[in-house]
Design a protein around this motif. Structure first.
Motif, PDB file in Angstrom:
ATOM      1  N   PHE A 152       0.805  -1.439  -0.251  1.00 60.40           N
ATOM      2  CA  PHE A 152      -0.242   0.157  -0.063  1.00 60.40           C
ATOM      3  C   PHE A 152       0.820   1.293   0.035  1.00 60.40           C
ATOM      4  O   PHE A 152       0.811   2.141   1.082  1.00 60.40           O
ATOM      5  CB  PHE A 152      -1.124  -0.060   1.152  1.00 60.40           C
ATOM      6  CG  PHE A 152      -1.680  -1.071   1.335  1.00 60.40           C
ATOM      7  CD1 PHE A 152      -2.996  -1.262   0.287  1.00 60.40           C
ATOM      8  CD2 PHE A 152      -1.808  -2.464   1.964  1.00 60.40           C
ATOM      9  CE1 PHE A 152      -3.701  -2.201   0.084  1.00 60.40           C
ATOM     10  CE2 PHE A 152      -2.464  -3.134   1.839  1.00 60.40           C
ATOM     11  CZ  PHE A 152      -3.515  -3.507   0.987  1.00 60.40           C
ATOM     12  N   HIS A 153       1.535   1.438  -1.193  1.00 61.36           N
ATOM     13  CA  HIS A 153       2.701   2.447  -1.306  1.00 61.36           C
ATOM     14  C   HIS A 153       1.908   3.882  -1.413  1.00 61.36           C
ATOM     15  O   HIS A 153       2.859   4.899  -1.279  1.00 61.36           O
ATOM     16  CB  HIS A 153       3.376   2.267  -2.407  1.00 61.36           C
ATOM     17  CG  HIS A 153       2.684   2.115  -3.724  1.00 61.36           C
ATOM     18  ND1 HIS A 153       3.414   2.129  -4.977  1.00 61.36           N
ATOM     19  CD2 HIS A 153       1.483   2.173  -3.963  1.00 61.36           C
ATOM     20  CE1 HIS A 153       2.601   2.100  -5.981  1.00 61.36           C
ATOM     21  NE2 HIS A 153       1.622   2.014  -5.598  1.00 61.36           N
ATOM     22  N   HIS A 154       0.646   4.130  -1.315  1.00 60.09           N
ATOM     23  CA  HIS A 154       0.194   5.444  -1.444  1.00 60.09           C
ATOM     24  C   HIS A 154      -0.127   6.380  -0.015  1.00 60.09           C
ATOM     25  O   HIS A 154      -0.547   7.208   0.092  1.00 60.09           O
ATOM     26  CB  HIS A 154      -0.952   5.646  -2.245  1.00 60.09           C
ATOM     27  CG  HIS A 154      -0.599   5.275  -3.824  1.00 60.09           C
ATOM     28  ND1 HIS A 154       0.196   5.701  -4.530  1.00 60.09           N
ATOM     29  CD2 HIS A 154      -1.194   4.422  -4.567  1.00 60.09           C
ATOM     30  CE1 HIS A 154       0.235   5.337  -5.517  1.00 60.09           C
ATOM     31  NE2 HIS A 154      -0.485   4.390  -5.750  1.00 60.09           N
ATOM     32  N   ILE A 209       7.812  -1.698  -8.845  1.00 56.24           N
ATOM     33  CA  ILE A 209       7.475  -1.736 -10.184  1.00 56.24           C
ATOM     34  C   ILE A 209       5.868  -1.727 -10.587  1.00 56.24           C
ATOM     35  O   ILE A 209       5.513  -2.125 -11.518  1.00 56.24           O
ATOM     36  CB  ILE A 209       8.105  -3.035 -10.794  1.00 56.24           C
ATOM     37  CG1 ILE A 209       7.723  -4.390 -10.048  1.00 56.24           C
ATOM     38  CG2 ILE A 209       9.718  -2.869 -10.872  1.00 56.24           C
ATOM     39  CD1 ILE A 209       8.064  -5.538 -10.790  1.00 56.24           C
ATOM     40  N   ASP A 210       5.176  -1.362  -9.742  1.00 55.13           N
ATOM     41  CA  ASP A 210       3.823  -0.910  -9.785  1.00 55.13           C
ATOM     42  C   ASP A 210       3.649   0.484 -10.907  1.00 55.13           C
ATOM     43  O   ASP A 210       4.536   1.186 -10.972  1.00 55.13           O
ATOM     44  CB  ASP A 210       3.368  -0.434  -8.395  1.00 55.13           C
ATOM     45  CG  ASP A 210       1.615  -0.347  -8.337  1.00 55.13           C
ATOM     46  OD1 ASP A 210       0.986  -1.063  -7.784  1.00 55.13           O
ATOM     47  OD2 ASP A 210       1.185   0.897  -8.967  1.00 55.13           O
ATOM     48  N   ALA A 211       2.760   0.357 -11.674  1.00 56.34           N
ATOM     49  CA  ALA A 211       2.516   1.319 -12.582  1.00 56.34           C
ATOM     50  C   ALA A 211       2.486   2.860 -11.889  1.00 56.34           C
ATOM     51  O   ALA A 211       2.511   3.729 -12.658  1.00 56.34           O
ATOM     52  CB  ALA A 211       1.098   1.231 -13.453  1.00 56.34           C
ATOM     53  N   HIS A 212       2.081   2.963 -10.764  1.00 56.24           N
ATOM     54  CA  HIS A 212       2.013   3.973 -10.193  1.00 56.24           C
ATOM     55  C   HIS A 212       3.245   4.578  -9.262  1.00 56.24           C
ATOM     56  O   HIS A 212       3.748   3.726  -8.707  1.00 56.24           O
ATOM     57  CB  HIS A 212       0.693   4.171  -9.095  1.00 56.24           C
ATOM     58  CG  HIS A 212      -0.677   3.968  -9.782  1.00 56.24           C
ATOM     59  ND1 HIS A 212      -0.969   2.842 -10.110  1.00 56.24           N
ATOM     60  CD2 HIS A 212      -1.634   4.625 -10.734  1.00 56.24           C
ATOM     61  CE1 HIS A 212      -2.367   2.905 -10.723  1.00 56.24           C
ATOM     62  NE2 HIS A 212      -2.564   4.082 -11.192  1.00 56.24           N
ATOM     63  N   HIS A 213       3.339   5.879  -9.166  1.00 62.72           N
ATOM     64  CA  HIS A 213       4.678   6.381  -8.561  1.00 62.72           C
ATOM     65  C   HIS A 213       4.430   5.950  -6.837  1.00 62.72           C
ATOM     66  O   HIS A 213       3.406   6.336  -6.229  1.00 62.72           O
ATOM     67  CB  HIS A 213       4.624   7.872  -8.463  1.00 62.72           C
ATOM     68  CG  HIS A 213       5.572   8.305  -7.624  1.00 62.72           C
ATOM     69  ND1 HIS A 213       5.459   9.485  -6.980  1.00 62.72           N
ATOM     70  CD2 HIS A 213       6.704   7.940  -7.282  1.00 62.72           C
ATOM     71  CE1 HIS A 213       6.276   9.997  -6.159  1.00 62.72           C
ATOM     72  NE2 HIS A 213       7.304   9.044  -6.403  1.00 62.72           N
ATOM     73  N   THR A 269       0.997  -5.462 -10.718  1.00 67.02           N
ATOM     74  CA  THR A 269       0.825  -5.759 -11.990  1.00 67.02           C
ATOM     75  C   THR A 269      -0.172  -4.954 -12.809  1.00 67.02           C
ATOM     76  O   THR A 269      -0.378  -5.354 -13.753  1.00 67.02           O
ATOM     77  CB  THR A 269       0.226  -7.352 -11.979  1.00 67.02           C
ATOM     78  OG1 THR A 269      -1.012  -7.286 -11.531  1.00 67.02           O
ATOM     79  CG2 THR A 269       0.984  -8.183 -11.259  1.00 67.02           C
ATOM     80  N   ASP A 270      -0.187  -3.624 -12.268  1.00 67.71           N
ATOM     81  CA  ASP A 270      -0.958  -2.852 -13.204  1.00 67.71           C
ATOM     82  C   ASP A 270      -0.332  -2.214 -14.361  1.00 67.71           C
ATOM     83  O   ASP A 270      -0.780  -1.172 -14.893  1.00 67.71           O
ATOM     84  CB  ASP A 270      -1.744  -1.649 -12.374  1.00 67.71           C
ATOM     85  CG  ASP A 270      -0.876  -1.151 -11.504  1.00 67.71           C
ATOM     86  OD1 ASP A 270       0.253  -1.352 -11.311  1.00 67.71           O
ATOM     87  OD2 ASP A 270      -1.371  -0.277 -10.479  1.00 67.71           O
ATOM     88  N   THR A 271       0.839  -2.551 -14.582  1.00 66.36           N
ATOM     89  CA  THR A 271       1.802  -2.093 -15.720  1.00 66.36           C
ATOM     90  C   THR A 271       1.334  -3.003 -17.087  1.00 66.36           C
ATOM     91  O   THR A 271       1.620  -2.627 -18.177  1.00 66.36           O
ATOM     92  CB  THR A 271       2.989  -2.302 -15.501  1.00 66.36           C
ATOM     93  OG1 THR A 271       3.515  -3.906 -15.008  1.00 66.36           O
ATOM     94  CG2 THR A 271       3.868  -1.562 -14.523  1.00 66.36           C
ATOM     95  N   GLY A 273       0.483  -5.147  -4.124  1.00 65.02           N
ATOM     96  CA  GLY A 273       0.256  -4.159  -4.738  1.00 65.02           C
ATOM     97  C   GLY A 273      -0.943  -3.981  -5.932  1.00 65.02           C
ATOM     98  O   GLY A 273      -1.902  -4.661  -5.832  1.00 65.02           O
ATOM     99  N   GLY A 274      -0.727  -3.022  -6.776  1.00 59.98           N
ATOM    100  CA  GLY A 274      -1.744  -2.832  -7.648  1.00 59.98           C
ATOM    101  C   GLY A 274      -2.100  -3.984  -8.730  1.00 59.98           C
ATOM    102  O   GLY A 274      -1.200  -4.932  -8.679  1.00 59.98           O
ATOM    103  N   GLY A 275      -3.013  -3.823  -9.565  1.00 60.19           N
ATOM    104  CA  GLY A 275      -3.454  -4.961 -10.618  1.00 60.19           C
ATOM    105  C   GLY A 275      -4.782  -5.007 -10.504  1.00 60.19           C
ATOM    106  O   GLY A 275      -5.360  -5.604  -9.712  1.00 60.19           O
ATOM    107  N   TYR A 276      -5.274  -4.536 -11.539  1.00 63.56           N
ATOM    108  CA  TYR A 276      -6.779  -4.309 -11.645  1.00 63.56           C
ATOM    109  C   TYR A 276      -7.417  -5.190 -12.854  1.00 63.56           C
ATOM    110  O   TYR A 276      -8.673  -5.260 -12.761  1.00 63.56           O
ATOM    111  CB  TYR A 276      -7.123  -2.967 -11.794  1.00 63.56           C
ATOM    112  CG  TYR A 276      -6.502  -2.291 -10.580  1.00 63.56           C
ATOM    113  CD1 TYR A 276      -6.830  -2.240  -9.151  1.00 63.56           C
ATOM    114  CD2 TYR A 276      -5.309  -1.542 -10.719  1.00 63.56           C
ATOM    115  CE1 TYR A 276      -6.238  -2.019  -8.110  1.00 63.56           C
ATOM    116  CE2 TYR A 276      -4.721  -0.806  -9.661  1.00 63.56           C
ATOM    117  CZ  TYR A 276      -5.108  -1.021  -8.486  1.00 63.56           C
ATOM    118  OH  TYR A 276      -4.255  -0.409  -7.272  1.00 63.56           O
ATOM    119  N   ASN A 277      -6.641  -5.883 -13.491  1.00 66.42           N
ATOM    120  CA  ASN A 277      -7.204  -7.053 -14.425  1.00 66.42           C
ATOM    121  C   ASN A 277      -6.812  -8.229 -13.269  1.00 66.42           C
ATOM    122  O   ASN A 277      -5.805  -8.840 -13.172  1.00 66.42           O
ATOM    123  CB  ASN A 277      -6.429  -7.252 -15.546  1.00 66.42           C
ATOM    124  CG  ASN A 277      -6.885  -8.538 -16.300  1.00 66.42           C
ATOM    125  OD1 ASN A 277      -7.134  -9.484 -15.861  1.00 66.42           O
ATOM    126  ND2 ASN A 277      -7.381  -8.094 -17.516  1.00 66.42           N
TER     127      ASN A 277
END
Ligand SMILES: [Zn+2]
Length: 378
Positions: free
Chosen positions: A132-134, A168-172, A257-259, A294-298
């Motif tokens: 939860f990097h944000h 390496i998440d798509a968000h900073h 994996t949202d990249t 982390g992220g990844g929405y598919n």
């Protein structure tokens, strides 16, 4: 090597709101894939449940008041302070038992870190519900309530350990950056789709840290439609030499994996082929490694990509790539052919040429400006 998969059914069974893109059940899907592909029943691998983070450890990063507001909101007590803490938005809705659920999901990262540090040899832990990097000390944002990475990072620093963080998440990774930008004992690296085009609208290459932390904060903003080839180029030319020069005691990796090309919230063009190569490389240069989801929405792609990364770091060859097919019927989220790997994507033409120039420019900037400060050679 010791390896720990941090998981319990409880920690993957909750939701922010029925239509929220963040789906904790990705962890259950991942566990099913690991079992289906025989990637978890090994002598060196243990499945360990997460535990909530004790208050005194949370307080190493979060403010007392924020934790109070988070707990009150979990019980339905809403005040003016609730909204000021970033709670009750569409990104960070208030849901039942929010504090305990978030703290358990984050707690897997602390459990994993302790296990990895206690191990006598090389060790790896993966918390699919973490990353939860944000989240900031005093407010929630970007689907993040409790910043497991910053909390654990502060604990490591308290205990005199130096860590590298690879995002390496798509968000900073804005919350983590803010926590350690003045610290030369934490090398914080974030690769992401440029903040010119996407939340959290920052993370440019000239944010290199402050004071003694100058050079120890590395941002790698990448243009939309960055593909495997260019992402890997930036990774191998920046992340590997930076971490090797820094020689950390432990590595934390936010493996969003949202990249991936089919992610609904971003505009990158990766496949899990590059994800596998990065996982392999991180596993190679990290003696102690804690990975987070982390992220990844598919959600199918998220669990597939993490399974591939898990196998790579654990050095397991996927013996039976067709285990997902029973009697010709697909039983999992595998793509056609039953493999967990995506079909490759090559971006070509003017977009690729423009992107390559931009990626080369960012790499050169970091090599020229940041690398000398940390003794890395590009
Ligand atoms: Zn993300």
């Amino acid at each position: 090597m010791d390896s720990f998969f941090i998981y319990s059914d409880e920690s993957s069974h909750f939701e922010y709101s029925p239509d929220h893109p963040f789906r904790p059940e990705r962890a259950l899907n991942l566990k099913n894939l690991l079992e289906q592909y025989d990637l978890i029943n090994k002598s060196w691998i243990k499945v360990v449940p997460p535990e909530p983070i004790p208050e005194e450890i949370l307080l190493l990063f979060h403010t007392k008041n924020y934790l109070k507001v988070l707990k009150s909101a979990s019980k339905g007590e809403i005040t003016e302070e609730t909204l000021r803490a970033g709670l009750g938005t569409s990104d960070n809705p208030i849901f039942k038992d929010m504090f305990n659920k978030s703290n358990l999901a984050s707690g897997g990262t602390l459990v994993g870190t302790r296990l990895v540090l206690e191990a006598s040899d090389r060790a790896f832990a993966f918390n699919p519900t973490g990353g939860f990097h944000h989240a900031y000390p005093d407010h929630a944002e970007g689907f993040c309530y409790i910043n497991d990475i910053a909390v654990v990072g502060k604990m490591l620093r308290r205990d005199g350990l130096r860590f590298a963080y690879i995002d390496i998440d798509a968000h900073h990774g804005n919350g983590v950056e803010a926590a350690f930008e003045e610290d030369n004992g934490a090398l914080v690296i974030s690769m992401h789709q440029t903040g010119k085009t996407i939340y959290p609208w920052g993370g440019f290459e000239d944010n290199i840290g402050k004071g003694v932390g100058e050079g120890y904060n590395i941002n790698i903003p990448l243009p939309p439609q960055t593909d495997d080839e260019l992402f890997l180029k930036a990774f191998f030319e920046i992340v590997t030499p930076a971490v090797e020069a820094f020689a950390p005691d432990i590595v934390l990796a936010e493996m969003g994996t949202d990249t991936m090309a089919n992610d609904p919230l971003t505009n990158m063009a990766l496949t899990n082929n590059s994800f596998e190569m990065m996982a392999l490389e991180i596993g190679k240069f990290s003696k102690k490694l804690v990975g987070m989801g982390g992220g990844g929405y598919n959600i199918d792609n998220a669990s597939r990509s993490w399974a591939v990364a898990w196998a790579a770091i654990n050095g397991i060859k996927m013996e039976n790539p067709y285990a997902g097919i029973l009697g010709g019927v697909m039983v999992g989220p595998e793509i056609e052919g039953g493999t967990l790997l995506d079909n490759p994507i090559y971006i070509t033409g003017p977009t690729k040429e423009k992107n390559e120039k931009e990626v080369d420019r960012v790499i050169k900037y970091i090599h020229d400006v940041g690398f000398p400060k940390i003794g890395a050679v590009g």
